[in-house]
Design a protein around this motif. Sequence first.
Motif, PDB file in Angstrom:
ATOM      1  N   ASP A 119       2.671  -8.930   5.576  1.00 30.03           N
ATOM      2  CA  ASP A 119       3.728  -8.102   6.158  1.00 30.03           C
ATOM      3  C   ASP A 119       5.128  -8.556   5.758  1.00 30.03           C
ATOM      4  O   ASP A 119       6.110  -8.194   6.407  1.00 30.03           O
ATOM      5  N   PHE A 120       5.244  -9.323   4.683  1.00 36.77           N
ATOM      6  CA  PHE A 120       6.529  -9.922   4.326  1.00 36.77           C
ATOM      7  C   PHE A 120       7.580  -8.866   4.011  1.00 36.77           C
ATOM      8  O   PHE A 120       8.746  -8.998   4.402  1.00 36.77           O
TER       9      PHE A 120
ATOM     10  N   GLN B 164       7.958  -5.754   5.108  1.00 39.62           N
ATOM     11  CA  GLN B 164       8.465  -5.091   6.307  1.00 39.62           C
ATOM     12  C   GLN B 164       9.401  -6.002   7.092  1.00 39.62           C
ATOM     13  O   GLN B 164      10.453  -5.567   7.575  1.00 39.62           O
ATOM     14  N   ARG B 165       9.030  -7.273   7.208  1.00 37.88           N
ATOM     15  CA  ARG B 165       9.858  -8.213   7.970  1.00 37.88           C
ATOM     16  C   ARG B 165      11.164  -8.507   7.250  1.00 37.88           C
ATOM     17  O   ARG B 165      12.222  -8.631   7.887  1.00 37.88           O
ATOM     18  N   LEU B 166      11.113  -8.605   5.926  1.00 39.54           N
ATOM     19  CA  LEU B 166      12.333  -8.853   5.158  1.00 39.54           C
ATOM     20  C   LEU B 166      13.277  -7.662   5.265  1.00 39.54           C
ATOM     21  O   LEU B 166      14.496  -7.839   5.445  1.00 39.54           O
ATOM     22  N   ALA B 167      12.745  -6.463   5.189  1.00 40.81           N
ATOM     23  CA  ALA B 167      13.581  -5.272   5.326  1.00 40.81           C
ATOM     24  C   ALA B 167      14.268  -5.244   6.687  1.00 40.81           C
ATOM     25  O   ALA B 167      15.477  -4.962   6.790  1.00 40.81           O
TER      26      ALA B 167
ATOM     27  N   LEU C 141      17.550  -3.048   6.328  1.00 37.13           N
ATOM     28  CA  LEU C 141      17.240  -2.004   5.351  1.00 37.13           C
ATOM     29  C   LEU C 141      16.002  -1.226   5.794  1.00 37.13           C
ATOM     30  O   LEU C 141      15.151  -1.763   6.516  1.00 37.13           O
ATOM     31  N   PRO C 142      15.863   0.008   5.352  1.00 33.82           N
ATOM     32  CA  PRO C 142      14.607   0.732   5.615  1.00 33.82           C
ATOM     33  C   PRO C 142      13.461   0.066   4.870  1.00 33.82           C
ATOM     34  O   PRO C 142      13.659  -0.562   3.826  1.00 33.82           O
ATOM     35  N   GLU C 143      12.251   0.189   5.399  1.00 33.72           N
ATOM     36  CA  GLU C 143      11.101  -0.464   4.782  1.00 33.72           C
ATOM     37  C   GLU C 143      10.897  -0.018   3.337  1.00 33.72           C
ATOM     38  O   GLU C 143      10.423  -0.791   2.506  1.00 33.72           O
ATOM     39  N   SER C 144      11.274   1.220   3.015  1.00 33.01           N
ATOM     40  CA  SER C 144      11.097   1.725   1.654  1.00 33.01           C
ATOM     41  C   SER C 144      12.007   1.037   0.644  1.00 33.01           C
ATOM     42  O   SER C 144      11.814   1.180  -0.565  1.00 33.01           O
ATOM     43  N   SER C 145      12.991   0.275   1.131  1.00 30.73           N
ATOM     44  CA  SER C 145      13.932  -0.403   0.231  1.00 30.73           C
ATOM     45  C   SER C 145      13.463  -1.776  -0.201  1.00 30.73           C
ATOM     46  O   SER C 145      14.143  -2.446  -0.980  1.00 30.73           O
ATOM     47  N   VAL C 146      12.319  -2.236   0.316  1.00 32.91           N
ATOM     48  CA  VAL C 146      11.788  -3.551  -0.048  1.00 32.91           C
ATOM     49  C   VAL C 146      10.347  -3.394  -0.528  1.00 32.91           C
ATOM     50  O   VAL C 146       9.515  -2.817   0.173  1.00 32.91           O
ATOM     51  N   ILE C 147      10.069  -3.902  -1.716  1.00 32.54           N
ATOM     52  CA  ILE C 147       8.726  -3.855  -2.290  1.00 32.54           C
ATOM     53  C   ILE C 147       8.179  -5.266  -2.396  1.00 32.54           C
ATOM     54  O   ILE C 147       8.800  -6.145  -2.995  1.00 32.54           O
ATOM     55  N   ALA C 148       7.029  -5.509  -1.787  1.00 36.90           N
ATOM     56  CA  ALA C 148       6.264  -6.738  -1.997  1.00 36.90           C
ATOM     57  C   ALA C 148       4.871  -6.269  -2.390  1.00 36.90           C
ATOM     58  O   ALA C 148       4.129  -5.759  -1.551  1.00 36.90           O
ATOM     59  N   PRO C 149       4.486  -6.390  -3.658  1.00 38.75           N
ATOM     60  CA  PRO C 149       3.348  -5.642  -4.198  1.00 38.75           C
ATOM     61  C   PRO C 149       1.981  -6.142  -3.766  1.00 38.75           C
ATOM     62  O   PRO C 149       1.794  -7.296  -3.385  1.00 38.75           O
ATOM     63  N   ASP C 150       1.017  -5.231  -3.861  1.00 38.48           N
ATOM     64  CA  ASP C 150      -0.392  -5.569  -3.726  1.00 38.48           C
ATOM     65  C   ASP C 150      -0.925  -5.991  -5.092  1.00 38.48           C
ATOM     66  O   ASP C 150      -0.277  -5.791  -6.123  1.00 38.48           O
TER      67      ASP C 150
END
Length: 305
Positions: A231-232, A234-237, A242-251
């Motif tokens: 969940d990194f 979402q927590r970083l955003a 920032l909105p969650e869509s502004s942070v990408i931590a990939p699968d």
Amino acid sequence: MTTVIRAASAIAAPTDGQAAAVLLAGRASRECLAEARISPDAVGALINVGVYREHNTFEPAVGALVQKEVGINLDYLAHPVPGAAFSFDLMNGACGVLNAVQVAQAMLSTGSTERVLITAADVHPGGRAALDDDYPYADLGAALLLERSATADGGFGPVRTAGSDEASATAGYLPTAGMGAGGRARITVRRDHGFAEQLLDLAVDTAAEYARTEGLDLHRTLVVSSRPTADFAQRLAGRLGLPESSVIAPDAPGGGEGLPHTAAPILGYLRAVGQGLPEDVDQILFVAVGAGPSAVCVSYRPQER
């Protein structure tokens, strides 16, 4: 002159049989070079940042093995143009790719080479991460091709590093004294209590300081982050406002199990360009945090934008 991304690639390990770090890095590299439509001999340097390898291989440098696997200028006497290439390992866990970007910037700025290939592949020492429920990372490989651009438009900004005075939040190591007969197929990954919060704090502080120092508007920025926990992003955003869509931590690619480790920045970049940057986004901000604890930040502005 600026440093730009020419191509990138990532692959998941096959689900049947054992994974091999050199083969994964080599395959990702060949796909990367094919996308760029250049010959392996056009690469002047290869930097390998992968940490975990099958059988806990220590030496020779995996970078040299990947160079051989890809066929990058193996005989510079037979192929004198563009000249000899060289390779080396640079290991700093989840921050390794961004550290390699900093080294590549220095090499490219001097004109000592026109292109640098960064490879990142991690596999379980036993060859199958899926068979070890306690091992947190995915078996995968990735490659990133950087080159010099004649224009000053776009490309990477300065790389900034940071650390914490607190004890190491997470670490992976091989306890050789007690490894036993099956030790080459095992690894110890220690995550201290509260490691996720510690890494999150460091990521937030580093990203905010970078934005302030470099004059970035985070609301016009897509953040590509490493992924120490599921969940990194979402927590970083949330912490950056920032909105969650502004942070990408990939699968992991292909829906594989486990979290990406050293290859995470490359995977995040591929996802960002694959989905297309929103119209109101001017640049990408790469943020990686890991063992140490340490953090690395660098901005990237695609030239076509």
